[in-house]
Enzyme design. Structure first.
Site, PDB file in Angstrom:
ATOM      1  N   THR A 141       0.834  -1.210   0.000  1.00  0.00           N
ATOM      2  CA  THR A 141       0.000   0.000   0.000  1.00  0.00           C
ATOM      3  C   THR A 141       0.869   1.262   0.000  1.00  0.00           C
ATOM      4  O   THR A 141       1.973   1.263   0.563  1.00  0.00           O
ATOM      5  CB  THR A 141      -0.947   0.011   1.223  1.00  0.00           C
ATOM      6  OG1 THR A 141      -1.380   1.345   1.472  1.00  0.00           O
ATOM      7  CG2 THR A 141      -0.282  -0.502   2.490  1.00  0.00           C
ATOM      8  N   SER A 177      -0.731   2.544  10.957  1.00  0.00           N
ATOM      9  CA  SER A 177      -1.558   1.618  11.759  1.00  0.00           C
ATOM     10  C   SER A 177      -0.800   0.298  11.820  1.00  0.00           C
ATOM     11  O   SER A 177       0.155   0.083  11.051  1.00  0.00           O
ATOM     12  CB  SER A 177      -2.915   1.382  11.085  1.00  0.00           C
ATOM     13  OG  SER A 177      -2.735   0.573   9.927  1.00  0.00           O
ATOM     14  N   TYR A 179      -1.840  -2.444  10.694  1.00  0.00           N
ATOM     15  CA  TYR A 179      -2.003  -3.001   9.347  1.00  0.00           C
ATOM     16  C   TYR A 179      -0.904  -2.478   8.410  1.00  0.00           C
ATOM     17  O   TYR A 179      -0.248  -3.248   7.709  1.00  0.00           O
ATOM     18  CB  TYR A 179      -3.401  -2.637   8.797  1.00  0.00           C
ATOM     19  CG  TYR A 179      -3.452  -2.603   7.295  1.00  0.00           C
ATOM     20  CD1 TYR A 179      -3.489  -3.784   6.561  1.00  0.00           C
ATOM     21  CD2 TYR A 179      -3.434  -1.391   6.597  1.00  0.00           C
ATOM     22  CE1 TYR A 179      -3.511  -3.760   5.171  1.00  0.00           C
ATOM     23  CE2 TYR A 179      -3.454  -1.361   5.212  1.00  0.00           C
ATOM     24  CZ  TYR A 179      -3.493  -2.540   4.504  1.00  0.00           C
ATOM     25  OH  TYR A 179      -3.493  -2.518   3.136  1.00  0.00           O
ATOM     26  N   HIS A 180      -0.724  -1.156   8.404  1.00  0.00           N
ATOM     27  CA  HIS A 180       0.279  -0.591   7.485  1.00  0.00           C
ATOM     28  C   HIS A 180       1.680  -1.104   7.816  1.00  0.00           C
ATOM     29  O   HIS A 180       2.491  -1.345   6.926  1.00  0.00           O
ATOM     30  CB  HIS A 180       0.245   0.936   7.533  1.00  0.00           C
ATOM     31  CG  HIS A 180      -0.982   1.512   6.879  1.00  0.00           C
ATOM     32  ND1 HIS A 180      -2.067   1.946   7.597  1.00  0.00           N
ATOM     33  CD2 HIS A 180      -1.297   1.677   5.579  1.00  0.00           C
ATOM     34  CE1 HIS A 180      -3.001   2.378   6.757  1.00  0.00           C
ATOM     35  NE2 HIS A 180      -2.564   2.219   5.530  1.00  0.00           N
ATOM     36  N   LYS A 183       2.516  -4.335   6.237  1.00  0.00           N
ATOM     37  CA  LYS A 183       2.891  -4.196   4.827  1.00  0.00           C
ATOM     38  C   LYS A 183       4.357  -3.769   4.705  1.00  0.00           C
ATOM     39  O   LYS A 183       5.064  -4.191   3.791  1.00  0.00           O
ATOM     40  CB  LYS A 183       1.985  -3.175   4.131  1.00  0.00           C
ATOM     41  CG  LYS A 183       0.517  -3.577   4.088  1.00  0.00           C
ATOM     42  CD  LYS A 183       0.279  -4.640   3.026  1.00  0.00           C
ATOM     43  CE  LYS A 183      -1.182  -4.936   2.831  1.00  0.00           C
ATOM     44  NZ  LYS A 183      -1.449  -6.000   1.874  1.00  0.00           N
TER      45      LYS A 183
HETATM   46  N1  LIG Z   1      -8.897  -2.110  -1.624  1.00  0.00           N
HETATM   47  C1  LIG Z   1      -7.991  -1.143  -1.552  1.00  0.00           C
HETATM   48  O1  LIG Z   1      -8.321   0.044  -1.655  1.00  0.00           O
HETATM   49  C2  LIG Z   1      -6.532  -1.496  -1.379  1.00  0.00           C
HETATM   50  C3  LIG Z   1      -5.576  -0.481  -1.523  1.00  0.00           C
HETATM   51  C4  LIG Z   1      -4.232  -0.790  -1.348  1.00  0.00           C
HETATM   52  C5  LIG Z   1      -3.851  -2.079  -1.048  1.00  0.00           C
HETATM   53  N2  LIG Z   1      -4.809  -3.046  -0.897  1.00  0.00           N
HETATM   54  C6  LIG Z   1      -4.353  -4.420  -0.601  1.00  0.00           C
HETATM   55  O2  LIG Z   1      -4.788  -5.257  -1.637  1.00  0.00           O
HETATM   56  C7  LIG Z   1      -5.115  -6.556  -1.125  1.00  0.00           C
HETATM   57  C8  LIG Z   1      -6.535  -6.897  -1.515  1.00  0.00           C
HETATM   58  O3  LIG Z   1      -7.406  -5.913  -1.002  1.00  0.00           O
HETATM   59  P1  LIG Z   1      -8.970  -6.071  -1.052  1.00  0.00           P
HETATM   60  O4  LIG Z   1      -9.549  -4.707  -0.943  1.00  0.00           O
HETATM   61  O5  LIG Z   1      -9.358  -6.945  -2.168  1.00  0.00           O
HETATM   62  O6  LIG Z   1      -9.214  -6.801   0.346  1.00  0.00           O
HETATM   63  P2  LIG Z   1     -10.246  -7.959   0.708  1.00  0.00           P
HETATM   64  O7  LIG Z   1     -10.226  -8.083   2.184  1.00  0.00           O
HETATM   65  O8  LIG Z   1     -11.564  -7.684   0.057  1.00  0.00           O
HETATM   66  O9  LIG Z   1      -9.578  -9.229   0.029  1.00  0.00           O
HETATM   67  C9  LIG Z   1      -8.568  -9.999   0.649  1.00  0.00           C
HETATM   68  C10 LIG Z   1      -8.984 -11.450   0.552  1.00  0.00           C
HETATM   69  O10 LIG Z   1      -7.970 -12.258   1.147  1.00  0.00           O
HETATM   70  C11 LIG Z   1      -8.588 -13.243   1.959  1.00  0.00           C
HETATM   71  N3  LIG Z   1      -7.623 -13.631   3.002  1.00  0.00           N
HETATM   72  C12 LIG Z   1      -7.145 -12.880   4.032  1.00  0.00           C
HETATM   73  N4  LIG Z   1      -6.266 -13.602   4.757  1.00  0.00           N
HETATM   74  C13 LIG Z   1      -6.186 -14.832   4.172  1.00  0.00           C
HETATM   75  C14 LIG Z   1      -5.452 -16.000   4.462  1.00  0.00           C
HETATM   76  N5  LIG Z   1      -4.649 -16.085   5.508  1.00  0.00           N
HETATM   77  N6  LIG Z   1      -5.611 -17.070   3.635  1.00  0.00           N
HETATM   78  C15 LIG Z   1      -6.450 -17.023   2.569  1.00  0.00           C
HETATM   79  N7  LIG Z   1      -7.163 -15.937   2.252  1.00  0.00           N
HETATM   80  C16 LIG Z   1      -7.041 -14.846   3.050  1.00  0.00           C
HETATM   81  C17 LIG Z   1      -9.849 -12.591   2.501  1.00  0.00           C
HETATM   82  O11 LIG Z   1     -10.831 -13.519   2.880  1.00  0.00           O
HETATM   83  C18 LIG Z   1     -10.281 -11.726   1.308  1.00  0.00           C
HETATM   84  O12 LIG Z   1     -11.194 -12.394   0.486  1.00  0.00           O
HETATM   85  C19 LIG Z   1      -4.897  -6.482   0.375  1.00  0.00           C
HETATM   86  O13 LIG Z   1      -3.638  -7.014   0.686  1.00  0.00           O
HETATM   87  C20 LIG Z   1      -4.933  -5.001   0.674  1.00  0.00           C
HETATM   88  O14 LIG Z   1      -4.162  -4.682   1.806  1.00  0.00           O
HETATM   89  C21 LIG Z   1      -6.136  -2.793  -1.076  1.00  0.00           C
END
Ligand SMILES: NC(=O)c1ccc[n+]([C@@H]2O[C@H](COP(=O)([O-])OP(=O)(O)OC[C@H]3O[C@@H](n4cnc5c(N)ncnc54)[C@H](O)[C@@H]3O)[C@@H](O)[C@H]2O)c1
Length: 381
Positions: A141, A177, A179-180, A183
């Site tokens: 991120t 955070s 979370y961050h 990453k």
């Molecule tokens: N959506 C955004 O705006 C955004 C922006 C920057 C980065 N990200 C990153 O992109 C990635 C995807 O984001 P998203 O918005 O689709 O999130 P999301 O939570 O909708 O999707 C993540 C998926 O991973 C699955 N998951 C989590 N831990 C797991 C594990 N241990 N084993 C198997 N599956 C697991 C969850 O069930 C979920 O379906 C994340 O890593 C997030 O941090 C998202």
């Protein structure tokens, strides 16, 4: 292979890759569905079970999607799945992705650390064990950088001079955070794995994504999840739901917080480009993936204007900021990799809001029961 295929980004990417004729293997443990329920919320757009939507997608697209239900912190599961399918590319989304969720209490902080860091370590060991030349596309991120006073580089290392001596160090980062920070720790671990074993990597620093549609999501049957509550919703998506519910749009604090936003369509286009143009074998490529730099106040104004065009009179009300963050700051990240690959912006935020609101409106009655999850309950200090 897509880790986190049931997620907001994972599902549209599976559709995109299948529509291009690729074979797609997806793993997910359904953690996000459960954790959103845990905070009393739901996806604003109803989504089908994985089995149902895979069936629909496989009928519609020429590629084939296979779903494996499982947890990537289970080392055997990820090793077995990689050995069985020998993927050319693995896109890693499977992490706990909510900053507010990670800040709820010690249990949520340690779960986020374990889930995110262990999953990524398992992935790199599994690739090493399978002895494959797999390209790892890891989703990090832009929040890893924080909001420094310098212009944010698009590189894993920077040159420094400390007390008269020059060297290279990893690009300074300051997560906002737990979370961050997971990453940031992932990035360090991936850099180390790349140095040790030469695993080919694209580490993407992505800004917040908004939107409901991509070229492949034309029918409601294929909708991806859409989170809007204070724990799981990112700011644009949250404002859109606030607008349809007649609630004020709520920037936190002074609202001068600037981030680099992008639409779901542009996120998928950028990912496709990075997957299809992999770095040289053994290279570590760092990518800053965002399109428009906007403050959360500016976004509230955009949503208000676009909602008005649909007859919705949205008000804006800045509320107390639950986070610990700068509310007025310098923000100038570098972005060269995607333009160098020929990336062209398709969607500007002002042109996308109307479509999001139209997709949300049929769900208004259902969402009326969830007004109490719009405002934050966890204070970060
Ligand atoms: N959506 C955004 O705006 C955004 C922006 C920057 C980065 N990200 C990153 O992109 C990635 C995807 O984001 P998203 O918005 O689709 O999130 P999301 O939570 O909708 O999707 C993540 C998926 O991973 C699955 N998951 C989590 N831990 C797991 C594990 N241990 N084993 C198997 N599956 C697991 C969850 O069930 C979920 O379906 C994340 O890593 C997030 O941090 C998202």
């Amino acid at each position: 292979m897509i880790l986190g295929i049931d997620g907001y980004l994972g599902w549209p990417l599976a559709l995109r890759m299948a529509s291009k004729g690729y074979e797609v293997i997806g793993i997910d443990n359904m953690a996000t569905r459960k954790s959103v329920e845990e905070v009393g919320s739901i996806s604003a757009l109803p989504i089908k079970s994985m089995d149902e939507r895979v069936k629909i997608a496989n009928k519609e697209f020429k590629g084939k999607i296979t779903f494996v239900k499982g947890d990537i912190t289970d080392y055997k599961l990820i090793c077995d799945t990689i050995k069985e399918h020998t993927p050319e590319t693995i896109v890693h989304f499977a992490e706990q992705r909510s900053a507010p969720y990670s800040m709820i209490d010690v249990n949520h902080a340690t779960y986020t650390m374990r889930n995110n860091i262990n999953g990524t370590i398992n992935l790199i060991y599994a690739i090493r064990g399978a002895d494959l030349d797999t390209h790892v596309v890891k989703m990090g991120t832009m929040g890893e950088f924080g909001t420094p006073k310098f212009d944010i580089p698009e590189a894993p290392f920077v040159d420094v001079e400390i007390k008269g001596k020059r060297d290279k160090i990893t690009t300074p980062k300051w997560g906002g955070s737990w979370y961050h920070w997971t990453k940031v720790h992932d990035t360090n671990n991936l850099l180390f794995a790349n140095k040790l074993w030469g695993i080919t990597m694209t580490d993407i620093m992505q800004g917040p994504v908004y939107g409901t549609r991509t070229s492949e999501i034309k029918s409601e049957d294929l909708f991806t999840r859409f989170d809007f509550d204070a724990v799981w919703g990112t700011v644009v998506n949250r404002y859109c739901v606030e607008a349809i519910l007649g609630e004020p749009l709520t920037p936190y604090g002074k609202g001068g917080q600037i981030r680099g936003f992008l639409s779901l369509q542009d996120s998928m286009d950028a990912l496709t480009l990075l997957i299809e143009n992999k770095p040289k074998t053994g290279e570590y490529r760092s990518v800053n993936q965002f399109m428009e730099l906007l403050s959360v106040n500016e976004i509230a104004e955009i949503v208000k204007t676009e909602a008005a065009k649909l007859g919705i009179d949205a008000k804006i009300k800045n509320v107390e900021n639950p986070r610990v963050e700068e509310e007025q700051h310098h923000y100038n990240p570098e972005r060269t990799v995607l333009p160098s690959l020929g990336f062209k912006l398709k969607v500007q935020m002002k042109d996308a809001i109307g479509e999001i609101i139209k997709d949300l409106l049929p769900n208004k009655n259902r969402l009326e029961n969830y007004k109490d999850v719009l405002l934050p309950k966890t204070r970060w200090r």
